[in-house]
Design a protein around this motif. Structure first.
Motif, PDB file in Angstrom:
ATOM      1  N   SER A 137       7.694   2.719  -2.346  1.00 32.71           N
ATOM      2  CA  SER A 137       7.129   1.764  -1.388  1.00 32.71           C
ATOM      3  C   SER A 137       6.197   2.455  -0.399  1.00 32.71           C
ATOM      4  O   SER A 137       5.160   1.907  -0.029  1.00 32.71           O
ATOM      5  CB  SER A 137       8.255   1.053  -0.650  1.00 32.71           C
ATOM      6  OG  SER A 137       9.090   2.007  -0.024  1.00 32.71           O
ATOM      7  N   GLU A 138       6.546   3.667  -0.014  1.00 31.98           N
ATOM      8  CA  GLU A 138       5.696   4.362   0.956  1.00 31.98           C
ATOM      9  C   GLU A 138       4.336   4.664   0.362  1.00 31.98           C
ATOM     10  O   GLU A 138       3.304   4.558   1.033  1.00 31.98           O
ATOM     11  CB  GLU A 138       6.358   5.670   1.383  1.00 31.98           C
ATOM     12  CG  GLU A 138       7.432   5.462   2.419  1.00 31.98           C
ATOM     13  CD  GLU A 138       7.955   6.784   2.952  1.00 31.98           C
ATOM     14  OE1 GLU A 138       9.087   6.789   3.425  1.00 31.98           O
ATOM     15  OE2 GLU A 138       7.214   7.781   2.892  1.00 31.98           O
ATOM     16  N   VAL A 139       4.354   5.058  -0.892  1.00 27.89           N
ATOM     17  CA  VAL A 139       3.072   5.371  -1.540  1.00 27.89           C
ATOM     18  C   VAL A 139       2.224   4.104  -1.645  1.00 27.89           C
ATOM     19  O   VAL A 139       1.008   4.131  -1.387  1.00 27.89           O
ATOM     20  CB  VAL A 139       3.314   5.967  -2.947  1.00 27.89           C
ATOM     21  CG1 VAL A 139       2.009   6.255  -3.626  1.00 27.89           C
ATOM     22  CG2 VAL A 139       4.148   7.224  -2.851  1.00 27.89           C
ATOM     23  N   LEU A 140       2.866   3.017  -2.012  1.00 31.17           N
ATOM     24  CA  LEU A 140       2.126   1.749  -2.125  1.00 31.17           C
ATOM     25  C   LEU A 140       1.554   1.344  -0.772  1.00 31.17           C
ATOM     26  O   LEU A 140       0.426   0.847  -0.663  1.00 31.17           O
ATOM     27  CB  LEU A 140       3.063   0.659  -2.654  1.00 31.17           C
ATOM     28  CG  LEU A 140       3.472   0.823  -4.129  1.00 31.17           C
ATOM     29  CD1 LEU A 140       4.599  -0.115  -4.481  1.00 31.17           C
ATOM     30  CD2 LEU A 140       2.282   0.551  -5.037  1.00 31.17           C
ATOM     31  N   GLU A 141       2.342   1.592   0.230  1.00 36.50           N
ATOM     32  CA  GLU A 141       1.901   1.284   1.587  1.00 36.50           C
ATOM     33  C   GLU A 141       0.657   2.089   1.937  1.00 36.50           C
ATOM     34  O   GLU A 141      -0.343   1.569   2.450  1.00 36.50           O
ATOM     35  CB  GLU A 141       3.055   1.641   2.537  1.00 36.50           C
ATOM     36  CG  GLU A 141       2.860   1.191   3.949  1.00 36.50           C
ATOM     37  CD  GLU A 141       2.896  -0.300   4.086  1.00 36.50           C
ATOM     38  OE1 GLU A 141       3.646  -0.957   3.344  1.00 36.50           O
ATOM     39  OE2 GLU A 141       2.140  -0.808   4.924  1.00 36.50           O
ATOM     40  N   THR A 142       0.736   3.385   1.658  1.00 34.21           N
ATOM     41  CA  THR A 142      -0.411   4.267   1.916  1.00 34.21           C
ATOM     42  C   THR A 142      -1.656   3.766   1.203  1.00 34.21           C
ATOM     43  O   THR A 142      -2.750   3.737   1.776  1.00 34.21           O
ATOM     44  CB  THR A 142      -0.096   5.691   1.423  1.00 34.21           C
ATOM     45  OG1 THR A 142       1.156   6.086   1.948  1.00 34.21           O
ATOM     46  CG2 THR A 142      -1.167   6.668   1.834  1.00 34.21           C
ATOM     47  N   LEU A 143      -1.485   3.377  -0.025  1.00 35.94           N
ATOM     48  CA  LEU A 143      -2.628   2.899  -0.803  1.00 35.94           C
ATOM     49  C   LEU A 143      -3.231   1.653  -0.178  1.00 35.94           C
ATOM     50  O   LEU A 143      -4.455   1.527  -0.060  1.00 35.94           O
ATOM     51  CB  LEU A 143      -2.188   2.587  -2.236  1.00 35.94           C
ATOM     52  CG  LEU A 143      -2.023   3.801  -3.147  1.00 35.94           C
ATOM     53  CD1 LEU A 143      -1.367   3.402  -4.445  1.00 35.94           C
ATOM     54  CD2 LEU A 143      -3.381   4.430  -3.428  1.00 35.94           C
ATOM     55  N   ARG A 144      -2.337   0.770   0.216  1.00 37.01           N
ATOM     56  CA  ARG A 144      -2.848  -0.477   0.771  1.00 37.01           C
ATOM     57  C   ARG A 144      -3.651  -0.235   2.045  1.00 37.01           C
ATOM     58  O   ARG A 144      -4.668  -0.869   2.299  1.00 37.01           O
ATOM     59  CB  ARG A 144      -1.676  -1.414   1.080  1.00 37.01           C
ATOM     60  CG  ARG A 144      -1.679  -2.666   0.219  1.00 37.01           C
ATOM     61  CD  ARG A 144      -0.446  -3.495   0.412  1.00 37.01           C
ATOM     62  NE  ARG A 144       0.620  -3.076  -0.499  1.00 37.01           N
ATOM     63  CZ  ARG A 144       1.867  -2.848  -0.123  1.00 37.01           C
ATOM     64  NH1 ARG A 144       2.220  -2.979   1.136  1.00 37.01           N
ATOM     65  NH2 ARG A 144       2.768  -2.483  -1.001  1.00 37.01           N
ATOM     66  N   GLU A 145      -3.189   0.717   2.832  1.00 34.49           N
ATOM     67  CA  GLU A 145      -3.870   0.966   4.096  1.00 34.49           C
ATOM     68  C   GLU A 145      -5.119   1.797   3.922  1.00 34.49           C
ATOM     69  O   GLU A 145      -6.178   1.499   4.467  1.00 34.49           O
ATOM     70  CB  GLU A 145      -2.924   1.723   5.048  1.00 34.49           C
ATOM     71  CG  GLU A 145      -1.893   0.810   5.666  1.00 34.49           C
ATOM     72  CD  GLU A 145      -0.883   1.606   6.471  1.00 34.49           C
ATOM     73  OE1 GLU A 145       0.086   0.991   6.924  1.00 34.49           O
ATOM     74  OE2 GLU A 145      -1.080   2.831   6.632  1.00 34.49           O
ATOM     75  N   ALA A 146      -4.982   2.881   3.159  1.00 36.43           N
ATOM     76  CA  ALA A 146      -6.080   3.832   3.114  1.00 36.43           C
ATOM     77  C   ALA A 146      -7.137   3.484   2.084  1.00 36.43           C
ATOM     78  O   ALA A 146      -8.288   3.853   2.228  1.00 36.43           O
ATOM     79  CB  ALA A 146      -5.530   5.238   2.834  1.00 36.43           C
ATOM     80  N   ALA A 147      -6.764   2.823   1.020  1.00 35.75           N
ATOM     81  CA  ALA A 147      -7.754   2.498  -0.015  1.00 35.75           C
ATOM     82  C   ALA A 147      -7.517   1.097  -0.526  1.00 35.75           C
ATOM     83  O   ALA A 147      -7.054   0.903  -1.652  1.00 35.75           O
ATOM     84  CB  ALA A 147      -7.666   3.504  -1.163  1.00 35.75           C
TER      85      ALA A 147
END
Lengths: 382, 726, 291
Positions: free
Chosen positions: A221-231
């Motif tokens: 979930s954290e990785v998905l979160e990062t993706l959503r925010e950063a890219a």
């Protein structure tokens, strides 16, 4: 002699996974089966960019297949990766002279886990990390057995075993890079591997597909979160891929191993489902995903170049047609300058047309590739 | 009889209760059994009837009673029937001769007489005492010495009394001659010597005896039983009972004899002879017939029971004619054989007796006896039924009175209710805490004991698999190879082997039963503890100091609920539900585990495509056997691993089930609609056991009360039992 | 001489157990070989007084937690003027490796046993789990390693085929006749400093063409031939590397046709100017302007 004006497409594909997940196996099966699959098709074909890469692919594939002989699975015949290696590939749309180059990097998963802390490989890891961060496509192989066999009491350690934090760091860097080049397509694919035990379309008698996906989304979930925010423009996919298709889990025990996260390690045992034929569901989807992605990237790049060239051509045409006064014009004519400008303008126009043509061709190829239906395994996560 | 005793006891404790109870006298008055003596007597009588019936039905012979006034020819008839003579059956002209009752039975082989002798007590009670009563003399002598010394009046005005008095004095004076015979036992005497024991002494004997008094051995004899071969062959199963002459002894004695004979004779022959003095059927005869009614007992039809033998003297036919006509008129209302059957015969002629009397009589009896038997039985039963109904009625009345009493008994209802509510809320609170604990255990981390149990089972299975499925790896492979080659296909070996392995794996995991049993026992212990803590002294430790297990306590609780004098069915049901649970691997977990065993089969169906997939297709070689072993190993280990995983995922299950169980119990016990009332009833019944100190004073009355109730219950039960036995 | 041993434990990925080399010099050759299979790199370059050797893909009896094969990598570095025995050790190792490959396809043999003996599993586990501790144990390990290798029986080496000129650059299958002997000879020379150049046992090459870009100097290549290539490929000479081409010809106008020279604007302008001048001179002459 190379034509400097010719468009060059060079991309990178990166894999992010800790040790023993099956990066090398995935690459080997992807490339060998990819070649076979695409040879049957008419749209594109996949070849090794040089002989050495061809040999490397053959070596890796033989290694993987050799571990499953006579319906017995012998992982003892397969070695792990201790040094990084590059696979150089060429994707060529048939009927067009538009080679698309892409590289895949294989490396020891332990380097990702350590974050490059080992002094002997720090520099090399930086190189690897740079490659990964520069990829157009990131593939994240995930150990399904680890995910599904972690008992409740080991749940806290699971994140460490999956190296989620380390993956997140690289993904962050990648996402930043991608944001700077927001015009280019970017994709991340989460690929649970070793999943034939849990998916009934591989022949398992139990169907835990939803469970598996839920676990993946939960753990990462954290990785998905990062993706959503950063890219936010990056497309995120979920695609489980069989490693062999006929090798399933017998049992998996957590054993004390100092040095592993939490000092325990999962040790699985496998068996071969009769009749023991290799059938990797999901792999074809990945191949077509990659093809589409690469061709799309090329197309976009070509489009941009074409746009640039169009501007240049226009400008030089204008410049060539420019009247600067009678005497100047005469001088220009005499000195041959006008002629030169003329020629430049023509050349530029040609280049623009070339790029335009390339873009159109690639668009056609893309359309042809897009016709292929994807299997129900493929999900969208973005 | 037990019933009688119980009735007595009931009466006694009712009296006791009446004394102690503090309420209005009216109510106390109702706590009685007013007709107790009558009932008692009835009960005794019924018991007697049954005893007699028993004898009647077990009797091997058809007994004929011979009756009639003196000098009618009874004894002669007896002689004709039995073949005995004057020595055994004394006859004589003029005076009554037969002194005691005799029974004569046919026996082809034996000739003997058994005399039942009086004991001094029975002599005094049965012979002397009635004479005293009839003569209105004061209380009879208590001992023989007293009797010997008694001074009787010389004579009396009344004829009858005079007769009796003479008899009494004769007995007194002759006492020394028969005193030694008053043994109370049975004396065997040869038939030739029997006369002194059965007959009054003749005049000659009296004269011969002189002043010392004649021997009256007959006085000491109660009854004679004679066995001899009868002359008539077809009368083999007849017994004859000689009934003493009517009007001979006191009415009382007669009555007693007659009573004793009730149900002992199947038919009575009344012998009547026409003589100079009497050719009529007169009052004596009539009263004699009436007396016979008592002997008849429950047989409905007199005509079936009593027969008249007209003793005809062939030399005096005119006398016979008179009597015949009289009999016809008085007995049968003008119609021959209407009410009574009359046999005419000459009692002196044995052959005629047989022809005229015995044969037709026996024929009649053959038909009539079963009917008579049934009538007797039905009559007795009806009697018993009537007694029982009376008892029941009385008990019901008593119960009503008791209920009234109970309601107004010493402890005011408010106190009772308060105690009951307190008990209920106390139990509720403790159970709530227990349920919360169990919930926490169910939701909390896995139960280590359970996890360990599963792990042990799993290890065991792996070991068994590793050891060639219990056969040894080499042996297994060899066996497989041999069978495969013989049958030409691995399926014949593989199929049963799959089954065997499935069963073994399941069996080994079923060893978890112990674990569940422990869990359940633990739950019971804790629940019992929670309840017992509130129940004061009710569940105090048993006498031997051992603590009873939770299960035992709960069972006892259920029993108390069920047997409480005021029923608590809801509470009892709640406890039973808690105790009836089965927590077993078989019922609880196996369903979840079955899918994991499914792959251990020759063919498995793919879940999506529905395709049948073969699991064992190996070459019929050693290598194939090796491969087969590998396949089996892989599948078995996989199944065991998955089962272990499923079971551990369900690690909360035992705890969850136990939690649900106790929660359900608590709900039913405390919050059912009838819970409040039932708790009150429970407290009412057992408050002395629950809180002995508090209710000590009331204890006594209540215990008596309970005893009354208890005994009346027992009586009711006995009555029912008696009915069943009928 | 420095010896560095790399392997993995059941739980921890590949890392150097005793000490790490200063640089990952073998990455240069990553394209031509896969270090997970048996291979050898030997490099002794011009101007540097030392040699470097890597042996890899030596199988162990241990497996990782997924059941896969574990192997060893040995990196040795030394100066040319080292003691004889160091060179002997390296040669010993190389010849062992080749001999083991002859025996077993996976390369399992004497060398595997030796290294397994030096690195029992518990020790490897311990040392890899704590990379910054146990300095003493690591030194011990190195010593033991050297001692074990030194105690290896030297294997008989075939004498190189007499009279056969050994090429400067050649490639052969490892089991081709005389190939391994020639290889070991070349290796020996490199170690002693007599020659400079490189010698490799490569497992991703199958033909001479594959090694064209590997190294321009003296080069000896053995084809391992397990998965790729033929181990019995006869020895053949490698072509000389192409000389780099001269400076590239000037673009466009340099090779222009002579006639075209006249057509250049400059030329035209000059011509125009000349005609004009002549015209002017003619005009002046007509009008008799004395000059």
């Amino acid at each position: 002699m190379t034509d400097t004006n010719r468009l060059v497409f060079e991309y990178k594909i990166g894999l992010l996974a800790p040790s023993q997940v099956g990066k090398s196996t995935l690459i080997a099966s992807l490339l060998s089966e990819g070649q076979r699959m695409l040879n049957r098709e008419t749209t594109v074909q996949l070849t090794a960019a040089d002989r050495l890469t061809g040999n490397r692919i053959a070596n890796a594939d033989n290694s993987v297949t050799g571990a499953l002989k006579a319906r017995v699975f012998r992982p003892m015949l397969m070695p792990g990766t201790s040094d990084p290696s590059w696979f150089r590939l060429l994707l060529e749309p048939r009927g067009h002279d538009l080679p698309i180059r892409f590289d895949i990097l294989d490396y020891p998963g332990g380097w990702l886990e350590n974050g490059g802390e080992g002094p002997e490989h720090e520099q090399k890891w930086n190189e690897c990390e740079a490659f990964l961060a520069d990829s157009s496509v990131l593939i994240v192989p995930i150990d399904s057995v680890l995910l599904m066999e972690a008992r409740a009491e080991n749940a806290a350690l699971l994140t460490a075993h999956l190296a989620v934090f380390q993956i997140k760091q690289v993904v962050l860097r990648w996402a930043k890079n991608r944001r700077e080049r927001a015009g280019e397509p970017a994709m991340v694919v989460f690929c649970p591997v070793k999943c034939e035990t849990y998916l009934s379309d591989s022949g398992s008698l139990q169907d835990q597909a939803t469970d598996l996906k839920h676990q993946v989304v939960d753990q990462f979930s954290e990785v998905l979160e990062t993706l959503r925010e950063a890219a936010p423009h990056a497309s995120v996919r979920y695609l489980p891929i069989d490693t062999y298709g006929c090798v399933e889990l017998v049992s998996a025990r957590w054993v004390q191993r100092p040095g592993a996260p939490g000092d325990i390690k999962l040790e699985p045992k496998y068996r071969v489902r009769p009749p023991g034929t290799i059938a990797r569901k999901g792999l074809e989807d990945l191949i077509s995903l990659l093809c589409r992605q690469l061709v799309d990237s090329a197309r976009m790049q070509s489009e941009q170049t074409a746009a640039q060239r169009e501007a240049t051509a226009r400008y030089s045409r204008e410049y060539a047609d420019l009247r600067e006064g009678f005497f100047r014009d005469l001088w220009l004519k005499v000195s041959g300058e006008r002629g030169r400008r003329e020629r430049i303008a023509e050349a530029d126009q040609e280049h623009y047309l070339e790029a335009h043509e390339t873009t159109r061709s690639l668009f056609d190829v893309l359309a042809a590739l897009g016709e292929r239906r994807s299997s129900p395994r493929l999900h969208h996560l973005s | 009889m037990a019933l009688g005793e119980q009735l007595d006891e009931l009466s006694a404790i009712l009296a006791d209760l009446r004394m102690h109870i503090t309420l209005d006298p009216e109510l106390a008055g109702s706590l009685t059994l007013p007709q107790l003596p009558e009932i008692r007597a009835d009960v005794a009588e019924t018991a007697d009837s049954f005893r007699m019936i028993a004898t009647r039905f077990t009797r091997a012979t058809v007994n004929l009673g011979v009756s009639g006034a003196a000098r009618m020819g009874k004894s002669t008839l007896l002689q004709s029937v039995s073949g005995l003579d004057d020595q055994q059956i004394p006859t004589g002209d003029g005076i009554p001769v037969t002194a005691i009752r005799s029974r004569i039975f046919h026996s082809p082989t034996v000739l003997r007489a058994e005399l039942e002798m009086h004991s001094p007590e029975s002599f005094l009670a049965e012979v002397i005492a009635p004479l005293h009563t009839a003569l209105s003399l004061p209380a009879p002598p208590r001992s023989l010495e007293q009797f010997a010394d008694w001074s009787y009046p010389e004579s009396s005005e009344q004829t009858r009394s005079r007769l009796l008095l003479t008899r009494l004095r004769e007995l007194q004076s002759a006492l020394p001659s028969y005193k030694h015979l008053l043994t109370g036992g049975v004396k065997s005497v040869p038939l030739e010597e029997i006369r002194p024991y059965v007959a009054y002494p003749t005049d000659e004997e009296i004269r011969a005896a002189g002043p010392g008094g004649v021997r009256r051995a007959y006085a000491a004899v109660r009854e004679a039983r004679i066995e001899c071969p009868f002359p008539h062959e077809h009368v083999a199963r007849i017994g004859i009972v000689d009934l003493p002459g009517l009007g001979e002894v006191t009415a009382d004695a007669e009555q007693r004899h007659v009573d004793g004979l009730r149900n002992e004779v199947d038919a009575v022959l009344v012998v009547k002879r026409s003589s100079e003095t009497s050719s009529f059927f007169d009052e004596t005869d009539a009263s004699g017939m009436a007396l016979l009614d008592r002997v008849r007992g429950f047989v409905r039809s007199t005509g079936e029971f009593t027969y008249v033998v007209h003793n005809i003297d062939p030399d005096k036919p005119h006398l016979a004619e008179n009597l015949r006509g009289d009999l016809l008129r008085s007995l049968n209302g003008g119609e021959a054989d209407r009410f009574f059957t009359v046999f005419e015969t000459d009692v002196r002629d044995s052959e005629r007796v047989g022809r005229d009397v015995l044969t037709p009589l026996l024929k009649r009896l053959a038909d009539g006896l079963p009917v008579m038997d049934a009538e007797v039985l039905a009559g007795t039963r009806g009697r018993a039924g009537a007694v029982r109904d009376r008892i029941r009625l009385h008990l019901a009345d008593l119960q009503r009175a008791l209920n009234l009493v109970a309601r107004r008994a010493g402890v005011p209802e408010e106190v009772n209710d308060a105690k009951a509510d307190q008990l209920r809320s106390g139990v509720a609170k403790r159970l709530r805490v227990l349920v919360a604990d169990l919930a926490a255990e169910a939701n909390g981390s896995t139960d280590p004991g359970y996890a360990q149990a599963v792990e042990n089972a799993y290890e065991g299975v792996l070991d068994w698999i590793g050891d060639g499925f219990g056969r040894g790896a080499d042996v297994w492979r060899e066996l497989a190879l041999t069978r495969m080659i013989t049958e030409g296909h691995p399926a014949d070996f593989a199929g049963p082997e799959f089954n065997r392995i499935r069963v073994e794996i399941s069996r080994r995991f079923a060893a978890l039963d112990d674990f569940f049993t422990d869990r359940l026992t633990d739950a019971w212990d804790r629940t019992a503890e929670a309840i017992a803590a509130e129940c004061g002294a009710l569940f105090a430790e048993s006498a031997d100091g051992e603590e009873a297990s939770g299960q035992v306590v709960l069972k006892r609780l259920a029993k108390l609920f069920g047997e409480s004098s005021q029923p608590c069915p809801g509470l009892a049901a709640a406890v039973h539900s808690l105790l009836d649970v089965r927590l077993e691997y078989r019922t609880l977990l196996y369903p979840r585990v079955r899918p994991d065993l499914a792959p251990l089969n020759l063919q498995v169906t793919h879940p999506d495509t529905g395709e049948e997939m073969q699991q064992v297709a190996v070459p019929l070689t050693e290598g194939g056997a090796e491969e087969l072993y590998g396949i089996f190993n892989g599948l078995a280990e996989q199944a065991a691993f998955r089962i272990q995983k499923s079971l551990l995922r369900e690690a909360a299950v035992p705890a969850a089930v136990v939690h649900a169980l106790v929660e359900q119990f608590e709900d039913t016990l405390i919050r059912s609609g009838t819970s409040v009332q039932e708790f009150r009833r429970f407290v009412r019944s057992y408050r002395n056991d629950l809180w002995p100190e508090e209710f000590h004073g009331i204890n006594e009355a209540n215990s008596r009360f309970a005893r009354v109730v208890g005994v009346s219950k027992e009586i009711a039960a006995l009555a029912e039992q008696g009915e069943e036995e009928l | 001489m420095q010896v560095h041993l790399r392997t993995r434990s059941r739980a921890i990925d590949y890392a150097f157990v005793n000490s790490a080399p200063d640089s990952r010099w073998w990455d240069t050759y990553a394209d031509w070989t896969a270090t997970e299979r048996p291979c050898l790199h030997a490099v002794a370059e011009d101007g540097e007084g030392h040699w470097r050797v890597l042996l890899s893909g030596i199988p162990s009896v241990r497996t990782d937690s997924g059941g896969r094969l574990i192997y060893y990598t040995l990196v040795l570095e030394g100066a040319h003027d080292t003691a004889e025995q160091d060179a002997a050790i390296v040669l010993s190792l190389a010849s062992c490796l080749l001999a083991d490959l002859d025996e077993d396809e996976q390369g399992r043999g004497v060398l595997s046993d030796l290294l397994d003996g030096v690195c029992p599993a518990p020790e490897v586990d311990r040392l890899l789990a704590a990379p910054s501790e146990f300095a003493m144990e690591r030194k011990d390990l190195t010593t033991r390693l050297l001692a074990s290798v030194a105690s290896l029986e030297p294997l008989p080496r075939d004498a190189p085929a007499a009279g056969r000129a050994t090429f400067d650059r050649w490639i052969a299958g490892r089991s081709a006749p005389g190939a391994s002997a020639a290889f070991l000879t070349r290796l020996s020379a490199l170690l002693s400093g007599k020659e400079h150049g490189q010698a490799h046992l490569l497992n991703l090459v199958s033909e001479a063409e594959d090694v064209a870009e590997l190294f321009p100097g003296r080069l000896a290549v053995l084809v391992e031939g397990g998965m790729v290539g033929d181990p019995a490929m006869p020895l053949e000479r490698l072509p000389e590397p192409k000389a780099p081409s001269g400076p590239p010809a000037p673009p466009g106008s340099s090779g222009a046709h002579p006639k075209v020279r006249w057509r250049t604007p400059m030329a035209r302008t000059s011509l125009a100017a000349l005609i004009l001048l002549l015209l002017l001179a003619g005009v002046f002459w007509i009008f008799g302007v004395p000059f």
